[in-house]
Design a protein around this motif. Sequence first.
Motif, short mmCIF file in Angstrom:
data_model
loop_
_atom_site.label_atom_id
_atom_site.label_comp_id
_atom_site.label_asym_id
_atom_site.label_seq_id
_atom_site.Cartn_x
_atom_site.Cartn_y
_atom_site.Cartn_z
N PHE A 63 0.85 -1.17 0.00
CA PHE A 63 0.00 0.00 0.00
C PHE A 63 0.90 1.24 0.00
CE2 PHE A 63 -4.01 -1.94 0.75
CZ PHE A 63 -3.92 -2.86 1.75
N MET A 64 0.43 2.31 -0.64
CA MET A 64 1.10 3.60 -0.53
C MET A 64 0.01 4.64 -0.31
SD MET A 64 4.40 3.19 -0.77
CE MET A 64 4.86 4.93 -0.89
N SER A 65 0.29 5.60 0.55
CA SER A 65 -0.77 6.55 0.87
C SER A 65 -0.22 7.96 1.07
CB SER A 65 -1.51 6.10 2.13
OG SER A 65 -0.61 5.95 3.21
N TRP A 66 -1.14 8.90 1.05
CA TRP A 66 -0.86 10.29 1.39
C TRP A 66 -1.67 10.64 2.63
CZ3 TRP A 66 2.92 13.16 -0.76
CH2 TRP A 66 3.43 12.76 -2.00
N VAL A 67 -1.00 11.18 3.62
CA VAL A 67 -1.62 11.58 4.87
C VAL A 67 -1.29 13.05 5.10
CG1 VAL A 67 -1.78 11.17 7.36
CG2 VAL A 67 -1.30 9.26 5.80
N ILE A 102 -7.75 2.03 -5.65
CA ILE A 102 -7.49 3.43 -5.26
C ILE A 102 -8.65 3.94 -4.43
CG2 ILE A 102 -7.39 5.78 -6.18
CD1 ILE A 102 -5.64 4.73 -8.44
N TYR A 103 -8.30 4.69 -3.39
CA TYR A 103 -9.31 5.23 -2.49
C TYR A 103 -8.99 6.70 -2.21
CZ TYR A 103 -9.90 0.23 -1.54
OH TYR A 103 -10.10 -1.12 -1.67
N TYR A 104 -10.04 7.47 -1.97
CA TYR A 104 -9.90 8.87 -1.62
C TYR A 104 -10.80 9.21 -0.45
CZ TYR A 104 -7.77 9.29 -6.24
OH TYR A 104 -6.95 9.13 -7.34
N ALA A 105 -10.36 10.15 0.38
CA ALA A 105 -11.23 10.71 1.39
C ALA A 105 -12.30 11.54 0.69
CB ALA A 105 -10.43 11.58 2.35
N ASP A 106 -13.48 11.62 1.28
CA ASP A 106 -14.57 12.41 0.69
C ASP A 106 -14.15 13.87 0.50
OD1 ASP A 106 -17.37 10.75 2.37
OD2 ASP A 106 -16.22 10.23 0.59
N SER A 107 -13.28 14.35 1.37
CA SER A 107 -12.87 15.77 1.34
C SER A 107 -12.06 16.12 0.09
CB SER A 107 -12.06 16.10 2.59
OG SER A 107 -10.93 15.25 2.70
N VAL A 108 -11.50 15.11 -0.59
CA VAL A 108 -10.65 15.39 -1.76
C VAL A 108 -11.13 14.67 -3.02
CG1 VAL A 108 -8.68 15.68 -0.23
CG2 VAL A 108 -8.99 13.50 -1.43
N LYS A 109 -12.16 13.85 -2.89
CA LYS A 109 -12.64 13.06 -4.03
C LYS A 109 -13.05 13.98 -5.18
CE LYS A 109 -14.75 9.49 -2.56
NZ LYS A 109 -15.79 8.60 -1.98
N GLY A 110 -12.60 13.63 -6.38
CA GLY A 110 -12.91 14.43 -7.55
C GLY A 110 -11.93 15.56 -7.81
N ARG A 111 -11.06 15.83 -6.83
CA ARG A 111 -10.08 16.91 -6.99
C ARG A 111 -8.64 16.39 -6.97
NH1 ARG A 111 -9.56 20.62 -3.10
NH2 ARG A 111 -10.23 19.23 -1.41
N PHE A 112 -8.39 15.33 -6.22
CA PHE A 112 -7.03 14.78 -6.09
C PHE A 112 -6.95 13.46 -6.85
CE2 PHE A 112 -5.68 16.75 -1.71
CZ PHE A 112 -6.04 18.00 -2.18
N THR A 113 -5.75 13.18 -7.38
CA THR A 113 -5.51 11.91 -8.08
C THR A 113 -4.18 11.34 -7.61
OG1 THR A 113 -6.71 12.68 -10.04
CG2 THR A 113 -5.27 10.78 -10.31
N ILE A 114 -4.21 10.12 -7.11
CA ILE A 114 -3.00 9.43 -6.69
C ILE A 114 -2.52 8.54 -7.83
CG2 ILE A 114 -4.20 7.43 -5.69
CD1 ILE A 114 -2.15 7.46 -3.40
N SER A 115 -1.20 8.45 -7.96
CA SER A 115 -0.65 7.57 -8.99
C SER A 115 0.76 7.16 -8.58
CB SER A 115 -0.61 8.27 -10.35
OG SER A 115 0.23 9.41 -10.30
N ARG A 116 1.26 6.16 -9.23
CA ARG A 116 2.65 5.76 -8.99
C ARG A 116 3.33 5.44 -10.30
NH1 ARG A 116 0.71 0.51 -5.79
NH2 ARG A 116 -0.11 -0.65 -7.57
#
Lengths: 113, 112
Positions: free
Chosen positions: A33-37, A57-71
């Motif tokens: 797993f890799m995450s942003w906190v 891939i999962y997002y907090a509701d506070s950032v969903k639709g605005r943030f994108t995680i990738s590797r």
Amino acid sequence: EVQLVETGGGLIQPGGSLRLSCAVSGFTVNSDFMSWVRQAPGKGLECVSLISYDNAIYYADSVKGRFTISRDNSKNTLSLQMNSLKAEDTAVYHCARGRLRAWGQGTLVTVSS
Amino acid sequence: DAVLTQSPLSLAVTLGQPASISCRSSQSLVFSDGDTYLDWFHQRPGQSPRRLIYKVSNRESGVPDRFSGSGSGTDFTLTISRVEAEDVGVYYCMQNTGWPWTFGQGTKVEIK
């Protein structure tokens, strides 16, 4: 030795975009797993996004639709693309390995006009 | 979402004395694999958090044995058997049983 080093933070106006990167050594980003906190100044901790070793891939509701995680497996890096930034996104952003067993030092994102 | 409630939110302890922090979850943290993904973190001022305990009671490598975790289901405790000066800072419980992973509010520990 496991190391995680975040870069890309800075001062950005509301509505702007920023891309954070996390350079990893001592393991491969696609093995765990890799995450942003994030941690707002003087506040607690919030896990904003997670990517699993099998690409869930999962997002907090506070950032969903605005943030994108990738590797990027070839560069062994984790990224967080942050769009439509708001004042409440101001925080130190840490990347972390696994179930948060190792953390980077963090990079400060300040959203202000 | 699992809401984690820590108590107390601040704690002043005499060196060499024990300290305990409680963490209560709004829902069971037992995962479908039978494990309970409740961890404890310590954050010193100006530093990143460090995981001390994982899956309720397992100490990370290098964590002194004066730290112990216990509990089950929805109620968990972090215990420091004899507080040392380096133990000051904020302690967080965190669940990673289900998304979103959530943290308690934090408990600030200082020396009396």
